[in-house]
Design a protein around this motif. Structure first.
Motif, PDB file in Angstrom:
ATOM      1  N   ARG A 427       0.831  -1.201   0.000  1.00  0.00           N
ATOM      2  CA  ARG A 427       0.000   0.000   0.000  1.00  0.00           C
ATOM      3  C   ARG A 427       0.870   1.256   0.000  1.00  0.00           C
ATOM      4  O   ARG A 427       0.593   2.221  -0.732  1.00  0.00           O
ATOM      5  N   ALA A 428       1.927   1.269   0.812  1.00  0.00           N
ATOM      6  CA  ALA A 428       2.782   2.456   0.893  1.00  0.00           C
ATOM      7  C   ALA A 428       3.424   2.764  -0.458  1.00  0.00           C
ATOM      8  O   ALA A 428       3.506   3.930  -0.872  1.00  0.00           O
ATOM      9  N   GLU A 429       3.867   1.729  -1.167  1.00  0.00           N
ATOM     10  CA  GLU A 429       4.469   1.945  -2.487  1.00  0.00           C
ATOM     11  C   GLU A 429       3.445   2.501  -3.470  1.00  0.00           C
ATOM     12  O   GLU A 429       3.754   3.384  -4.284  1.00  0.00           O
ATOM     13  N   ASP A 430       2.205   1.996  -3.399  1.00  0.00           N
ATOM     14  CA  ASP A 430       1.145   2.519  -4.264  1.00  0.00           C
ATOM     15  C   ASP A 430       0.917   4.008  -4.018  1.00  0.00           C
ATOM     16  O   ASP A 430       0.787   4.802  -4.961  1.00  0.00           O
ATOM     17  N   ALA A 471       4.764  13.200   0.652  1.00  0.00           N
ATOM     18  CA  ALA A 471       4.379  11.878   0.155  1.00  0.00           C
ATOM     19  C   ALA A 471       4.573  10.813   1.227  1.00  0.00           C
ATOM     20  O   ALA A 471       3.745   9.901   1.373  1.00  0.00           O
ATOM     21  N   ARG A 472       5.651  10.919   1.989  1.00  0.00           N
ATOM     22  CA  ARG A 472       5.906   9.951   3.056  1.00  0.00           C
ATOM     23  C   ARG A 472       4.782   9.968   4.075  1.00  0.00           C
ATOM     24  O   ARG A 472       4.322   8.910   4.536  1.00  0.00           O
ATOM     25  N   ARG A 473       4.326  11.178   4.435  1.00  0.00           N
ATOM     26  CA  ARG A 473       3.227  11.268   5.403  1.00  0.00           C
ATOM     27  C   ARG A 473       1.948  10.665   4.828  1.00  0.00           C
ATOM     28  O   ARG A 473       1.211   9.966   5.526  1.00  0.00           O
ATOM     29  N   ALA A 474       1.669  10.928   3.552  1.00  0.00           N
ATOM     30  CA  ALA A 474       0.468  10.369   2.925  1.00  0.00           C
ATOM     31  C   ALA A 474       0.517   8.845   2.903  1.00  0.00           C
ATOM     32  O   ALA A 474      -0.512   8.173   3.029  1.00  0.00           O
ATOM     33  N   GLU A 476       1.905   7.083   5.145  1.00  0.00           N
ATOM     34  CA  GLU A 476       1.940   6.643   6.541  1.00  0.00           C
ATOM     35  C   GLU A 476       3.212   5.864   6.854  1.00  0.00           C
ATOM     36  O   GLU A 476       3.199   4.873   7.590  1.00  0.00           O
ATOM     37  N   LEU A 477       4.317   6.343   6.287  1.00  0.00           N
ATOM     38  CA  LEU A 477       5.612   5.753   6.599  1.00  0.00           C
ATOM     39  C   LEU A 477       6.206   6.444   7.820  1.00  0.00           C
ATOM     40  O   LEU A 477       5.944   7.631   8.061  1.00  0.00           O
TER      41      LEU A 477
END
Length: 511
Positions: A427-430, A471-474, A476-477
């Motif tokens: 999901r994070a990669e998507d 993008a990292r926050r979106a 959720e990393l």
């Protein structure tokens, strides 16, 4: 009439019923007796290769290890070997050389058949090949391997028809986590692959050319060929995944269906913005390996001129073949939106799914755990491994996910690829690909316990730090997630274009 799953006899049988149907490749057949344009031509090429193998002394039950450049002719040579009763072992020339040598050892002194590329890959081990293979045959002259004999002369061959339970094909897994697993399939296990695919073909009313750009040594290619020959589908093999080659092939042949590995589709996104548009005639995209990134799916569906194109994706592995199926239309994407690719569809007829905990106890719908399947299409055995349990036992897929109440499977992660602090790397990669259109690839791995995004950008430039943080926050990393920028060409890829995650040590990264 039920489908035929015998690779040795089907080309000739298909030529009798569908001889004039298109079956070709987009690049030259260097070692074939002719350049096939139809099913009848392909059957003639198979028979000629069978004559040449027979003349070279290949006989029933002998293992023929094929290592060559990625071309549709691999499938013709495979059929020829099966036709004379030999057992083809299809090995990717993209395999790591040490793994390739180990795979040859697992085959117990096979006859080795190579072309120039295969010989070059094995050249560092040429002094050791004599102890590993029984002899070396070459498809092209001038091969720099000791004792290599060109596969040139021919003699009338004898056809061998296999029993359904007899081994008929050896192929291998992608090797994303180490040495690829060598898998043995029987006629019956291949039939279990083909039967549901035939049902899909009939339900979707295939008509125009079906193009495939795949690793031609993969079992998916073998079952795809069986399906095409049984159904009489016009077929095109695209031999290079380079965007320029793919663009040329699509504009020349204008296929109705296009199948490729997910990372190939990701790399081809830029083609959708070119004129003329190479995807304009594609009514149906197909992917049967990993989950497809939503950004890629949207880009390709929007590129088609068809009123409502579809994207058909299957979830499975080399050992099992396709297990689930999901069809997404352009209308679905526009109306429902698509943020991640975790849902991979419901089980195909004859396949069973369940989710279990660490002890093997079955879990209820909506609970995350280990994915297991039960399928008649599972490989018969693995070379160099303990005997596999019967096909009536549950098979661990090595993935983490859950079953939704409606029976659809939600895929979260590979068990071995889990990263501390990241609920789902998939999901994070998507999300990162959606948030950062300049990304050509992103893979999240743990480096010394720290989440790290290994990224490649389309223009080769590093990511803007502010845009990365948003993008990292979106996605959720964790706050401490690092970025490791690589040129796309330096990503370690398998023959199926998967990133070898275990080969991604940190280069030093930014926060």
């Amino acid at each position: 009439m039920p489908p035929i799953a015998d690779l040795g006899v089907l080309p000739e049988s298909s030529a009798e019923h569908h001889g004039a149907t298109t079956l070709c490749a987009d690049s030259p057949w260097v070692s074939a007796c002719r350049t096939p344009e139809t099913v009848a031509d392909f059957a003639a090429v198979v028979a000629d290769y069978a004559d040449r193998l027979w003349c070279a002394g290949v006989r029933p039950d002998e293992v023929v290890a094929l290592v060559k450049s990625n071309h549709f002719d691999i499938q013709a040579i495979q059929c020829a070997a099966v036709r004379i009763g030999a057992l083809p072992a299809l090995l990717s020339a993209k395999m790591e050389p040490a793994h390739l040598l180990d795979s040859l050892k697992d085959l117990k002194r096979p006859c080795l058949l190579v072309d120039a590329e295969g010989a070059e890959v094995l050249r560092p081990w040429r002094d050791r090949l004599g102890a590993v293979v029984s002899r070396v045959l070459t498809l092209t002259p001038g091969t720099a391997l000791p004792g290599a004999v060109e596969l040139g002369e021919s003699a009338p061959h004898q056809v061998t028809v296999r029993d359904g339970t007899a081994p008929t094909l050896i192929t291998h897994s992608s090797g994303t986590t180490g040495k690829p697993k060598m898998l043995v399939h029987t006629v019956d296990s291949l039939y279990a692959h083909v039967a549901p695919q035939m049902n899909v073909v009939r339900s979707l009313k295939y008509a125009g050319i079906s193009a495939k750009c795949l690793s031609f040594v993969h079992v998916r290619m073998s079952t795809g060929l069986l399906t095409a020959l049984n159904a009489g589908l016009p077929f095109l093999g695209i031999c290079s995944s380079e965007p320029s080659s793919v663009r040329e092939a699509l504009l020349r042949y204008r296929p109705e269906t296009l199948e490729a590995q997910p990372n190939m589709f990701l790399r081809w996104e830029g083609l959708a913005r070119e004129a003329p548009n190479p995807f304009s005639t594609v009514e149906r995209y197909v992917s049967s390996f990993d989950a497809i990134h939503p950004r890629t799916l949207r880009t390709l569906l929007e590129a088609s001129d068809h009123p409502n194109p579809t994207f058909v994706q299957a979830y499975g592995q080399t050992e099992t073949g396709p297990v689930t199926l999901l069809t997404t239309t352009r209308s679905d994407v526009r109306e429902l939106g698509l943020r991640d690719s975790r849902v991979v569809g419901a089980a195909l007829p004859g396949m069973e799914l369940r989710i279990v905990d660490d002890t093997g106890a079955e879990l209820p719908a909506g609970t995350q755990g280990h994915i297991e399947v039960r399928t008649p299409a599972r490989a018969e055995s693995m070379l160099g491994r303990a005997p596999l349990p019967g096909r009536d036992t549950w098979w661990p897929m090595g993935d983490i996910g859950l079953l939704r109440p409606d029976g659809r499977l939600e895929l979260h992660d590979r068990r071995l690829d889990r990263v501390p602090g990241v609920p789902s790397t998939l999901r994070a990669e998507d999300v990162l690909l959606d948030e950062l259109p300049e990304l050509a690839e992103v893979v999240i791995v743990a480096v010394d316990g720290t989440p790290t995004a290994v990224v490649a950008t389309a223009d080769g430039k590093p990511l803007d730090e502010d845009r990365w943080r948003r993008a990292r926050r979106a996605a959720e990393l964790p706050d401490g997630t690092r970025v490791d920028h690589r040129p796309w060409e330096e990503l370690p890829l398998t023959g199926t274009m998967k990133v070898r995650r275990h080969r991604l040590p940190s280069h030093g990264a930014a926060g």
